[in-house]
Design an enzyme around this catalytic site. Structure first.
Site, PDB file in Angstrom:
ATOM      1  CD  GLU A 141      -2.354   1.338   2.820  1.00  0.00           C
ATOM      2  OE1 GLU A 141      -3.293   2.161   2.741  1.00  0.00           O
ATOM      3  OE2 GLU A 141      -1.998   0.890   3.529  1.00  0.00           O
ATOM      4  CD  GLU A 238      -6.583   2.373   6.826  1.00  0.00           C
ATOM      5  OE1 GLU A 238      -5.619   1.770   7.734  1.00  0.00           O
ATOM      6  OE2 GLU A 238      -6.284   2.817   5.847  1.00  0.00           O
TER       7      GLU A 238
END
Length: 259
Positions: A141, A238
Site C-alpha cells: 500500500e 479506514e
C-alpha cells in the site's frame, strides 16, 4: 453493491478492542479489518469473529516499533531476518481468523536507494511464497508523504508497476483512495487502470480522513464505479470518526448488511 469492512483500529474506539467486533456487527457490518492484532490472543479474536458472524478481511504484518515510528522492514536490507520472523509471528493469527489478505509494510527508506529497492523486491517474493500455501494475498500500500514522511512506498503508479512486473499470483495492490487522492489525484482513472492488480480498497474523506461523506471526493460515484468495474473485493472503512462512530454512519446506511 460494495462490501464494506469496518476498520476496528480507527472505528468504534469508544469500546475496548474485542468489544468493537460486537459494535461493528450491531451497526450492520459483516466484515472487519484492523491494523495489528498482536497484543491479543488469536483465539480471542477468532471467538469474536465467530460470535458475530464476521469476515476478517485484512490486517498488517508486524511493523516493528510502531510507537517509535517504525513502519515495517520490507525495504530495509539489514532487517531481513526481522522480516522473516514477522511472517511467523502473523501465521497463528492468519490461521485463527481465516484472513485472506495481509498488508506488508515497506518501512522508512529512500525509494531511490538501489539497496532498499532490491530489499523490497526480495521481501515481497519471500512473503508471497511463505503465505501462498495458506491461500493468502500479500498486499502493498502506497502511503502519502504528509501522513507518513520518509515511507519507502509513496507512489501508487510505482507500486502498481512493481506488482505487474513481478507477476506473483498472490501479490496485490492495496488501493487506498485517501492516500491516492493526496499523492496524485485522478482516482477514478487509476482504479480503472489498476483494477486487475487490486486486492483491497480503503476509503476516507480527503483531507480530514473522517467519514467518507463529503469534502474532495464523491464517494457514491466511486462506489458505483467499483460496481461498474466488477470489483468483487472488500472496501475497508479506514477513517477516523468525527465523534461517536455510530453517529457518523449515515454514509453507510444504503449499503449496510440486510438492507
Amino acid at each position: 453493491m460494495p462490501r464494506f469492512a469496518a476498520n476496528l483500529s480507527l472505528m468504534f474506539t469508544e469500546h475496548a478492542f474485542l468489544d468493537r467486533f460486537d459494535a461493528a456487527r450491531a451497526a450492520g457490518f459483516d466484515a472487519v479489518e484492523f491494523l495489528f492484532p498482536y497484543e491479543v490472543e488469536p483465539s480471542a479474536i477468532a471467538e469474536r469473529l465467530q460470535r458475530n458472524r464476521l469476515t476478517q478481511v485484512l490486517f498488517n504484518l508486524p511493523p516493528g516499533d510502531w510507537a517509535a515510528g517504525e513502519k515495517g522492514f520490507a525495504a530495509l536490507p539489514d532487517k531481513f531476518d526481522e522480516l522473516q520472523r514477522s511472517l511467523h509471528t502473523a501465521l497463528p493469527y492468519v490461521l485463527a481468523t481465516g484472513v485472506k489478505r495481509l498488508h506488508l509494510l515497506a518501512g522508512n527508506a529512500d525509494r531511490r536507494d538501489a539497496a532498499a529497492a532490491l530489499a523490497f523486491r526480495r521481501s515481497l517474493a519471500v512473503a508471497a511464497h511463505f503465505f501462498a500455501p495458506h491461500g493468502i494475498d500479500v498486499l502493498i500500500e502506497p502511503l502519502n508523504r504528509r501522513d507518513a514522511p520518509g515511507y519507502f512506498l509513496d507512489d501508487v503508479d510505482y507500486a502498481h508497476a512493481l506488482v505487474r512486473e513481478m507477476a506473483i499470483a498472490n501479490l496485490k495492490l492495496q488501493f487506498d483512495v485517501y492516500h491516492c487522492q493526496i499523492l496524485h489525484g485522478d482516482v477514478t482513472t487509476r482504479l480503472r487502470e489498476m483494477l486487475p492488480m487490486i486486492g483491497h480498497v480503503q476509503i476516507a474523506s480527503v483531507p480530514s480522513r473522517h467519514e467518507p461523506d463529503g469534502e474532495e471526493l464523491n464517494y457514491p460515484f466511486l462506489f458505483a464505479e467499483l460496481d461498474r468495474l466488477g470489483y468483487a473485493g472488500f472496501v475497508g472503512a479506514e477513517y477516523r470518526p468525527r465523534g461517536k462512530t455510530e453517529d457518523g454512519l449515515g454514509w453507510f446506511k444504503p449499503y449496510r448488511a440486510g438492507t
